[in-house]
Structure formats: structure tokens, C-alpha cells
Design an enzyme around this catalytic site. Structure first.
Site, PDB file in Angstrom:
ATOM      1  N   ALA A 112       0.844  -1.349  -0.051  1.00 39.49           N
ATOM      2  CA  ALA A 112      -0.084   0.223  -0.087  1.00 39.49           C
ATOM      3  C   ALA A 112       0.769   1.321   0.055  1.00 39.49           C
ATOM      4  CB  ALA A 112      -0.902   0.029   1.079  1.00 39.49           C
ATOM      5  N   LYS A 113       0.074   2.159  -0.189  1.00 38.94           N
ATOM      6  CA  LYS A 113       1.066   3.640  -0.190  1.00 38.94           C
ATOM      7  C   LYS A 113       0.187   4.865  -0.162  1.00 38.94           C
ATOM      8  CE  LYS A 113       5.330   5.014  -0.397  1.00 38.94           C
ATOM      9  NZ  LYS A 113       6.585   4.413   0.197  1.00 38.94           N
ATOM     10  N   GLY A 114       0.454   5.779   0.586  1.00 45.10           N
ATOM     11  CA  GLY A 114      -0.271   6.895   0.575  1.00 45.10           C
ATOM     12  C   GLY A 114       0.499   8.318   0.233  1.00 45.10           C
TER      13      GLY A 114
END
Ligand code: NAD
Length: 424
Positions: A112-114
Site C-alpha cells: 500500500a502507499k499514501g
């Protein structure tokens, strides 16, 4: 319809490079088209607006993202980046990168990444806190210790993680420290987390040296970048008896053929706003010269796209341990291969950070904290074991360590996916 691949901008884009390596590994694995597309497609993409009342009373609206690329092996895991050039496409690509990295080191997380489009240096602490809290509130049903666990990345730090813990906990009406990693120790962070990435770089470098029958005590090292990853890698390899002949940062590169005293360099940088400028007992050379020095080990630990088709043929190191993400372009790969240089790829070499993030999450769930010795021992074991598995996979397929790492990661996720099956 979802766009299965990130929109990429130019031929030296590290994410496009990653995709070309993915395709090659998928080809070798003979992955069927549907699975190949499935594994390239982010599972969930969240876009939120973040309205904030600034310190001067005006209202500004920021844009934030969180992408869960794949959660087949476990909850999403990946950092949150605050920078002006954050984009959904970049976040999608970085999230995919995390999927492969976690799989390579056998950490039971997905990728995941934000990110939030903002310049943290132009914001006051109060504004940063408001942005972080509103972003977290928007992601209240996305984040969670069983669903998606953020961590710091460019422009974010322990303090930002502390605000996320607090906001998330307020909404859940109890303290949930396992919702993020990279927290301050007092809030449930792990000992050894700060040094973990550099320590992992040391582990895989020593493992590669063993395979090549190289003696660390007789080896020379050059390290590009003297931030978290570079300075710790340099210090730990120095502690192992390697002669670190060159180090560098944004101010330039510093060389001494007899070796640099890394402890003196660390002290100098600490007293000099984190910069190496003015380092004694070293000749100043350019960053390009550092990369092409005749050394046994080169550790690029600064930024992406440093070793390209332009300078790859001049590289004289025997081993390249990629502390940074994407320091080598895909076009440089075959050149380094032909020169017989062993490249320990980023998704393996710098995975020590996510490994100790996993340990932090485990400790939070156990409510029991490990000693530094225990963290380091388990990290060393995990990195060595990952190196050996990647090495054997690459030998089996007669491919580079990089393609070996991708084969290993993609195969793991694809196997898990096949076992779980497609719901619907
Ligand atoms: P950092 O900001 O602490 O350090 C970066 C260093 O690189 C600084 O010393 C800076 O002066 C130097 N630098 C920047 N541009 C340079 C240039 N052109 N030439 C030479 N030096 C230059 O960052 P970091 O956390 O050490 O991260 C470095 C790399 O490692 C990044 O690619 C990051 O994505 C990757 N990485 C970091 C971690 C982590 O746990 N910190 C984990 C995995 C991967």
C-alpha cells in the site's frame, strides 16, 4: 475501467522500470494473462479532499491518496508521502513496489502507499497536524491494524505517525498503536527501527560477499547519500572492518583512499546541520566520480536513477547494494550484468525497514516489547534468508538477483491468489 498499470512519464521513470522487470519475471513464470493483469491492478484507490483552516484564517483544500495495491498476503503496508509532486499514479506504483518488497522478505503484508500533495516545509506544525488528522479521519475505514498500516515516507516522520495513532484511536474510542509503524518508542515504536534499513543493507552485502568469497576486512566501500540509509549502512559496514573510502550527500562526495573514519563523519554531519560539507581528511570529488570508483561495494543510498545507461559501463564495483529505491534504471541492468557486477536489488536490499515495521506491528499486537538484540537478531536472520532464497531463485532461472527477487515475489503472491481463488 481501472487502468491496470500506472501512467508513467518517461523512459527513465523508476516505476516504468519496475514494470518492465515485473513483466520479465511474469514471462519467466509463465503467468497467465488474467493473473498478470490482476497483480498489476491496484485493489483499492482512495482519493480524499482535505480542507484545512490555515494559520492565517484562510481555507485551503489539499488532495490525499491511499492505494492498497494488493492484500492477498495480508493487510496493506506502506508509507505516507507529503510532497508537491505526489500523484495518484505515483502512489499506485509505489504501492505495487511494496507488495513485491514484503513478499521478498516474507513479511505477511500486502502493498500500500499514501500521499498528500503538499509541501511540508511551507506548512506550520499546526497546519501539518490538521492535514494529518483530517486525512486520517477520511481514511478511518481504510486504515487499521488488520487492513492497512501506514508508516513514514518522504516528508513524514514519527510525529506524523503519532497524530495518526491519536486520531484513529479517538474515532475507535481506544488506543490502537498497531495502526501505524515508525512511531515514537513511547507510543509503541520498536527498538532498532531507525537503523533497520541500513542494517539490512549490511546483512545482504555480507551475504553477497560470502558467496563471492570476499573478505569484508579486505574490502572497500563507497556510499552515495549520508541520510538514514546511507550513514547507517556506512557505519555498520565500517564496523564489520570494511574500508569505506567514499561517502557523499547533496554537498558533494568525499574520498580518502586509506578510508574515512565514519564515526568522525557522523559527528561532523551531526554538528553541521546533517551535511558533510567541510569534512576533514577527505578529498572532495563529484558524485559521478564516487559512483565509478574502483571499489568492492557500491551502496547507492540517496535517490532514484543514479546508475543509468550513461554511466553503467564505467561502474567498477563488484557488488552494488541498492539502499535507495530505484537507483538503477532498467536500461542499466543489462550493462551491469554484462560486466559481471552483482546488483542486490532495492526490493531486497532495503527491505530491512519494512521487516522491522512488521516486528513493530507484532510487538503492538503482543503488547510485549522486544530487546534491541532480539530485533536485530531476527532482522539479520530474515535478511540473510531472503538473500539466500533470492540468490537460489536467480541461479535456478539463470537470471540476475533483481529478476530473481521479482520472480520470487510474484510467484508467492500468485500462488496465494490461486489458493484463495477469485471470489465472484
Ligand atoms: P534521507 O533524506 O535521510 O537521506 C538522503 C541522503 O541522500 C542525504 O544525505 C542527501 O543529502 C543525499 N542526497 C540527495 N541527493 C543526492 C545526490 N544527488 N547525490 C548524493 N547524495 C544525495 O533519506 P533516506 O531515508 O536515507 O532514504 C534514502 C533512499 O532510501 C530513498 O530512495 C528512500 O526511498 C530509500 N529507502 C529508505 C528507507 C528508510 O527506512 N529510510 C527504507 C527503504 C528505502
Amino acid at each position: 475501467m481501472l487502468n491496470p498499470t500506472p501512467v508513467l512519464h518517461d523512459s527513465s521513470n523508476p516505476f516504468l522500470d519496475m514494470l518492465s522487470r515485473y513483466e520479465r519475471a511474469a514471462e519467466i513464470l509463465n503467468l497467465e494473462e488474467g493473473v498478470r493483469t490482476f497483480l498489476k491492478t491496484p485493489m483499492r484507490q482512495h482519493i480524499v479532499s482535505i480542507p484545512i483552516q490555515m494559520d492565517d484564517g484562510t481555507i485551503k483544500v489539499f488532495e490525499g491518496y491511499r492505494v492498497i495495491h494488493n492484500d492477498v498476503l495480508g493487510p496493506g503496508k506502506g508509507g505516507i508521502r507529503y510532497a508537491m509532486d505526489v500523484s495518484l499514479d505515483e502512489v499506485k506504483a509505489l504501492a505495487a513496489w511494496m507488495t513485491w518488497k514484503c513478499a521478498v522478505v516474507n513479511v505477511p503484508f500486502g502493498g500500500a502507499k499514501g500521499g498528500i500533495i503538499c509541501d511540508p516545509r511551507q506548512l506550520t506544525k499546526t497546519e501539518l497536524e490538521k492535514i494529518t488528522r483530517r486525512y486520517t479521519a477520511n481514511m478511518i475505514n481504510v486504515f487499521g491494524p488488520d487492513s492497512d498500516i501506514p508508516a513514514p515516507d518522504m516528508g513524514t516522520n514519527e510525529q506524523v505517525m503519532a497524530w495518526i495513532v491519536d486520531t484513529y484511536s479517538m474515532h475507535k474510542h481506544n488506543t490502537v498503536s498497531g495502526v501505524v509503524t515508525g512511531k515514537p518508542l513511547i507510543l509503541g515504536g520498536s527498538l532498532g527501527r531507525k537503523e533497520a534499513t541500513g542494517r539490512g543493507v549490511m546483512d545482504v552485502t555480507l551475504a553477497a560477499m560470502e558467496r563471492l568469497n570476499m573478505d569484508p576486512m579486505k574490502s572497500t566501500v563507497a556510499v552515495q547519500g549520508f541520510g538514514n540509509v546511507g550513514s547507517i549502512s556506512a557505519k555498520l559496514l565500517y564496523d564489520q572492518g570494511c574500508q569505506v573510502v567514499a561517502i557523499s550527500d547533496v554537498t558533494g562526495a568525499y574520498y580518502n583512499s586509506k578510508g574515512i573514519d565514519i564515526y568522525a563523519a557522523l559527528k561532523h554531519s551531526e554538528n553541521n546541520k546533517g551535511l558533510l560539507e567541510g569534512l576533514k581528511d577527505a578529498e572532495k570529488i563529484s558524485n559521478d566520480e564516487l559512483l565509478t570508483l574502483k571499489v568492492d561495494v557500491l551502496v547507492p543510498a540517496a535517490r532514484e536513477d543514479q546508475i543509468t545507461e550513461k554511466n553503467a559501463s564505467k561502474i567498477r564495483a563488484k557488488i552494488i547494494a541498492e539502499g535507495a529505491n530505484g537507483p538503477t534504471t532498467a536500461a542499466a541492468d543489462p550493462i551491469l550484468n554484462d560486466l559481471g557486477i552483482i546488483v542486490i536489488p532495492d526490493i531486497l536490499a532495503n527491505a530491512g525497514g519494512v521487516t522491522v515495521s512488521y516486528f513493530e506491528w507484532v510487538q503492538n499486537r503482543q503488547g510485549y516489547f522486544w530487546s534491541l538484540e532480539r530485533v536485530n537478531r531476527r532482522l539479520d536472520r530474515a535478511m540473510r534468508s531472503a538473500f539466500n532464497t533470492v540468490y537460489e531463485t536467480s541461479q535456478k532461472h539463470n537470471e540476475s538477483l533483481r529478476i530473481g527477487a521479482y520472480i520470487l515475489a510474484i510467484d508467492k503472491v500468485a500462488t496465494a491468489l490461486k489458493l484463495r481463488g477469485i471470489y465472484g
